[in-house]
Design a protein around this motif. Structure first.
Motif, PDB file in Angstrom:
ATOM      1  N   ASN A 104       0.943  -1.202  -0.269  1.00  0.00           N
ATOM      2  CA  ASN A 104      -0.058  -0.121   0.073  1.00  0.00           C
ATOM      3  C   ASN A 104       0.749   1.400  -0.113  1.00  0.00           C
ATOM      4  O   ASN A 104       0.170   2.501   0.223  1.00  0.00           O
ATOM      5  CB  ASN A 104      -1.003  -0.118   1.227  1.00  0.00           C
ATOM      6  N   SER A 105       2.098   1.291   0.019  1.00  0.00           N
ATOM      7  CA  SER A 105       3.033   2.491  -0.033  1.00  0.00           C
ATOM      8  C   SER A 105       3.300   2.997  -1.503  1.00  0.00           C
ATOM      9  O   SER A 105       3.032   2.281  -2.517  1.00  0.00           O
ATOM     10  CB  SER A 105       4.215   1.969   0.493  1.00  0.00           C
ATOM     11  N   SER A 106       3.397   4.232  -1.520  1.00  0.00           N
ATOM     12  CA  SER A 106       3.832   5.073  -2.856  1.00  0.00           C
ATOM     13  C   SER A 106       5.157   5.719  -2.553  1.00  0.00           C
ATOM     14  O   SER A 106       5.626   6.108  -1.528  1.00  0.00           O
ATOM     15  CB  SER A 106       2.533   5.626  -3.108  1.00  0.00           C
ATOM     16  N   THR A 107       5.617   6.205  -3.760  1.00  0.00           N
ATOM     17  CA  THR A 107       6.698   6.836  -3.897  1.00  0.00           C
ATOM     18  C   THR A 107       6.360   8.282  -4.889  1.00  0.00           C
ATOM     19  O   THR A 107       5.946   7.809  -5.797  1.00  0.00           O
ATOM     20  CB  THR A 107       7.831   6.306  -4.402  1.00  0.00           C
ATOM     21  N   SER A 108       6.520   9.312  -4.263  1.00  0.00           N
ATOM     22  CA  SER A 108       5.988  10.446  -4.969  1.00  0.00           C
ATOM     23  C   SER A 108       6.937  11.857  -5.025  1.00  0.00           C
ATOM     24  O   SER A 108       7.815  11.731  -4.122  1.00  0.00           O
ATOM     25  CB  SER A 108       4.749  10.584  -4.683  1.00  0.00           C
ATOM     26  N   ILE A 109       6.617  12.541  -6.090  1.00  0.00           N
ATOM     27  CA  ILE A 109       7.094  13.979  -6.018  1.00  0.00           C
ATOM     28  C   ILE A 109       5.714  14.779  -6.083  1.00  0.00           C
ATOM     29  O   ILE A 109       5.136  14.749  -6.921  1.00  0.00           O
ATOM     30  CB  ILE A 109       7.760  14.089  -7.324  1.00  0.00           C
ATOM     31  N   ARG A 110       5.842  15.511  -4.924  1.00  0.00           N
ATOM     32  CA  ARG A 110       4.560  16.420  -4.430  1.00  0.00           C
ATOM     33  C   ARG A 110       4.841  17.934  -4.970  1.00  0.00           C
ATOM     34  O   ARG A 110       6.015  18.178  -4.579  1.00  0.00           O
ATOM     35  CB  ARG A 110       3.956  16.397  -3.211  1.00  0.00           C
ATOM     36  N   LEU A 111       4.043  18.562  -5.282  1.00  0.00           N
ATOM     37  CA  LEU A 111       3.998  19.905  -5.819  1.00  0.00           C
ATOM     38  C   LEU A 111       3.247  20.812  -4.882  1.00  0.00           C
ATOM     39  O   LEU A 111       2.099  20.619  -5.012  1.00  0.00           O
ATOM     40  CB  LEU A 111       3.735  20.352  -7.417  1.00  0.00           C
ATOM     41  N   GLY A 112       3.875  21.497  -3.978  1.00  0.00           N
ATOM     42  CA  GLY A 112       3.254  22.099  -3.037  1.00  0.00           C
ATOM     43  C   GLY A 112       3.154  23.793  -3.275  1.00  0.00           C
ATOM     44  O   GLY A 112       4.206  24.194  -3.911  1.00  0.00           O
ATOM     45  N   ARG A 113       2.340  24.232  -2.397  1.00  0.00           N
ATOM     46  CA  ARG A 113       2.343  25.785  -2.450  1.00  0.00           C
ATOM     47  C   ARG A 113       2.761  26.266  -1.117  1.00  0.00           C
ATOM     48  O   ARG A 113       3.072  25.366  -0.120  1.00  0.00           O
ATOM     49  CB  ARG A 113       0.676  26.293  -2.298  1.00  0.00           C
ATOM     50  N   ALA A 114       2.958  27.507  -0.903  1.00  0.00           N
ATOM     51  CA  ALA A 114       3.344  28.117   0.454  1.00  0.00           C
ATOM     52  C   ALA A 114       2.533  27.871   1.560  1.00  0.00           C
ATOM     53  O   ALA A 114       2.851  27.923   2.697  1.00  0.00           O
ATOM     54  CB  ALA A 114       3.608  29.610   0.117  1.00  0.00           C
ATOM     55  N   ASP A 115       0.985  27.442   1.364  1.00  0.00           N
ATOM     56  CA  ASP A 115       0.262  27.340   2.240  1.00  0.00           C
ATOM     57  C   ASP A 115       0.170  25.921   2.509  1.00  0.00           C
ATOM     58  O   ASP A 115      -0.744  25.456   3.655  1.00  0.00           O
ATOM     59  CB  ASP A 115      -1.220  27.812   2.126  1.00  0.00           C
ATOM     60  N   GLN A 116       1.252  25.008   2.277  1.00  0.00           N
ATOM     61  CA  GLN A 116       1.304  23.516   2.480  1.00  0.00           C
ATOM     62  C   GLN A 116       0.285  22.848   1.818  1.00  0.00           C
ATOM     63  O   GLN A 116       0.224  21.694   1.923  1.00  0.00           O
ATOM     64  CB  GLN A 116       1.301  23.519   4.081  1.00  0.00           C
ATOM     65  N   SER A 117      -0.695  23.371   1.115  1.00  0.00           N
ATOM     66  CA  SER A 117      -1.592  22.329   0.158  1.00  0.00           C
ATOM     67  C   SER A 117      -0.763  21.732  -1.006  1.00  0.00           C
ATOM     68  O   SER A 117       0.295  22.296  -1.374  1.00  0.00           O
ATOM     69  CB  SER A 117      -2.707  23.089  -0.376  1.00  0.00           C
ATOM     70  N   THR A 118      -1.282  20.686  -1.345  1.00  0.00           N
ATOM     71  CA  THR A 118      -0.405  19.939  -2.312  1.00  0.00           C
ATOM     72  C   THR A 118      -1.415  19.680  -3.689  1.00  0.00           C
ATOM     73  O   THR A 118      -2.117  18.818  -3.605  1.00  0.00           O
ATOM     74  CB  THR A 118       0.088  18.564  -1.921  1.00  0.00           C
ATOM     75  N   PRO A 119      -1.615  20.473  -4.427  1.00  0.00           N
ATOM     76  CA  PRO A 119      -2.382  20.394  -5.677  1.00  0.00           C
ATOM     77  C   PRO A 119      -1.993  19.388  -6.671  1.00  0.00           C
ATOM     78  O   PRO A 119      -2.720  18.891  -7.520  1.00  0.00           O
ATOM     79  CB  PRO A 119      -2.373  21.796  -6.298  1.00  0.00           C
ATOM     80  N   GLY A 120      -0.687  19.052  -6.789  1.00  0.00           N
ATOM     81  CA  GLY A 120      -0.391  18.083  -7.897  1.00  0.00           C
ATOM     82  C   GLY A 120       0.799  16.928  -7.293  1.00  0.00           C
ATOM     83  O   GLY A 120       1.554  17.404  -6.597  1.00  0.00           O
ATOM     84  N   GLN A 121       0.756  16.026  -8.023  1.00  0.00           N
ATOM     85  CA  GLN A 121       1.754  14.784  -7.566  1.00  0.00           C
ATOM     86  C   GLN A 121       1.928  13.938  -8.725  1.00  0.00           C
ATOM     87  O   GLN A 121       0.876  13.687  -9.716  1.00  0.00           O
ATOM     88  CB  GLN A 121       1.768  14.317  -6.203  1.00  0.00           C
ATOM     89  N   LEU A 122       3.286  13.538  -8.815  1.00  0.00           N
ATOM     90  CA  LEU A 122       3.668  12.388  -9.677  1.00  0.00           C
ATOM     91  C   LEU A 122       4.092  11.143  -8.729  1.00  0.00           C
ATOM     92  O   LEU A 122       4.653  11.317  -7.878  1.00  0.00           O
ATOM     93  CB  LEU A 122       4.931  12.625 -10.596  1.00  0.00           C
ATOM     94  N   TYR A 123       3.355  10.034  -8.943  1.00  0.00           N
ATOM     95  CA  TYR A 123       3.723   8.769  -8.001  1.00  0.00           C
ATOM     96  C   TYR A 123       3.482   7.703  -8.632  1.00  0.00           C
ATOM     97  O   TYR A 123       2.894   7.313  -9.544  1.00  0.00           O
ATOM     98  CB  TYR A 123       2.823   9.002  -6.580  1.00  0.00           C
ATOM     99  N   ILE A 124       4.149   6.725  -8.115  1.00  0.00           N
ATOM    100  CA  ILE A 124       4.073   5.171  -8.322  1.00  0.00           C
ATOM    101  C   ILE A 124       3.557   4.512  -7.197  1.00  0.00           C
ATOM    102  O   ILE A 124       3.809   4.884  -6.181  1.00  0.00           O
ATOM    103  CB  ILE A 124       5.449   4.466  -8.751  1.00  0.00           C
ATOM    104  N   LEU A 125       2.739   3.422  -7.131  1.00  0.00           N
ATOM    105  CA  LEU A 125       2.309   2.520  -6.217  1.00  0.00           C
ATOM    106  C   LEU A 125       3.433   1.379  -6.412  1.00  0.00           C
ATOM    107  O   LEU A 125       3.833   0.944  -7.072  1.00  0.00           O
ATOM    108  CB  LEU A 125       1.038   1.849  -6.480  1.00  0.00           C
ATOM    109  N   ASN A 126       4.110   1.044  -5.217  1.00  0.00           N
ATOM    110  CA  ASN A 126       4.847   0.040  -4.973  1.00  0.00           C
ATOM    111  C   ASN A 126       4.676  -1.461  -5.465  1.00  0.00           C
ATOM    112  O   ASN A 126       5.438  -2.036  -5.635  1.00  0.00           O
ATOM    113  CB  ASN A 126       5.482   0.046  -3.652  1.00  0.00           C
ATOM    114  N   ASP A 127       3.305  -1.630  -5.752  1.00  0.00           N
ATOM    115  CA  ASP A 127       3.099  -2.892  -6.175  1.00  0.00           C
ATOM    116  C   ASP A 127       2.627  -2.994  -7.544  1.00  0.00           C
ATOM    117  O   ASP A 127       1.847  -3.800  -8.004  1.00  0.00           O
ATOM    118  CB  ASP A 127       1.832  -3.604  -5.344  1.00  0.00           C
TER     119      ASP A 127
END
Length: 189
Positions: A104-127
């Motif tokens: 159930n784990s993932s590896t990601s690159i998250r794109l976040g704003r100064a207010d700490q919200s994260t509107p976008g990401q690239l990720y893979i699921l480990n399975d």
């Protein structure tokens, strides 16, 4: 461990000491490495400072006691964080590696704003071998841009409801929408 140099820290939380790099007179600090006490038995963070102007060191990098690395970049509106490959390399790679192989784990690159919200990401699921690109805040869309005349413009949009819009202007050249029935509904604005 056998340390050649030992710098004693005060035992006050959020206080620290370290090494300062100065000019000949010692009057102007150009950079520093400071250990900041964060609790019992001198647990703490390591902070790195540089000065963009005379005697004004600013924290640029911190490694927390738990291993989290935070870069505080300058005010320039250009490539603030760059990874430069060796001249003999045919490519330069930035790689993010999973910490475990849990299903159930993932590896990601998250794109976040100064207010700490994260509107976008690239990720893979480990399975899985699939790459996921996501606008992960409700109502967010994914836009694909190309540059044909010196500026990048939207050429494809995937809206939060699954509608695909092809075209680079405010009136879509073509929209592909899912309908309640089987198949696709092609509409032109």
């Amino acid at each position: 461990n056998d340390y050649a140099i030992i710098i004693r820290n005060p035992s006050t939380t959020n206080q620290g000491n370290g090494i300062a790099f100065t000019n000949d007179s010692g009057a102007n600090v150009g950079g520093a490495i400071i250990h900041i006490d964060k609790g019992t038995n001198n647990i703490g963070d390591l902070a790195f400072y540089t000065s963009a102007t005379s005697n004004t060191p600013v924290e640029r990098l911190r490694i927390t006691s738990s291993g989290i690395v935070t870069c505080k970049l300058g005010s320039g509106n250009s490539d603030s964080f760059a990874i430069q490959g060796h001249a003999s390399q045919g490519r330069t790679t930035f790689k993010v590696i999973a910490g475990n192989n849990d299903t159930n784990s993932s590896t990601s690159i998250r794109l976040g704003r100064a207010d700490q919200s994260t509107p976008g990401q690239l990720y893979i699921l480990n399975d899985s071998n699939d790459l996921h690109v996501g606008a992960i805040i409700q109502g967010g869309h994914i836009h694909f841009l190309t540059n044909e005349s010196g500026s990048a413009f939207k050429k494809l949009t995937i809206r939060d409801n699954g509608t695909h819009i092809i075209g680079g202007h405010q009136f879509e050249a073509m929209a592909i929408q899912q309908t309640a029935h089987r198949g696709l509904n092609f509409t032109q604005a």
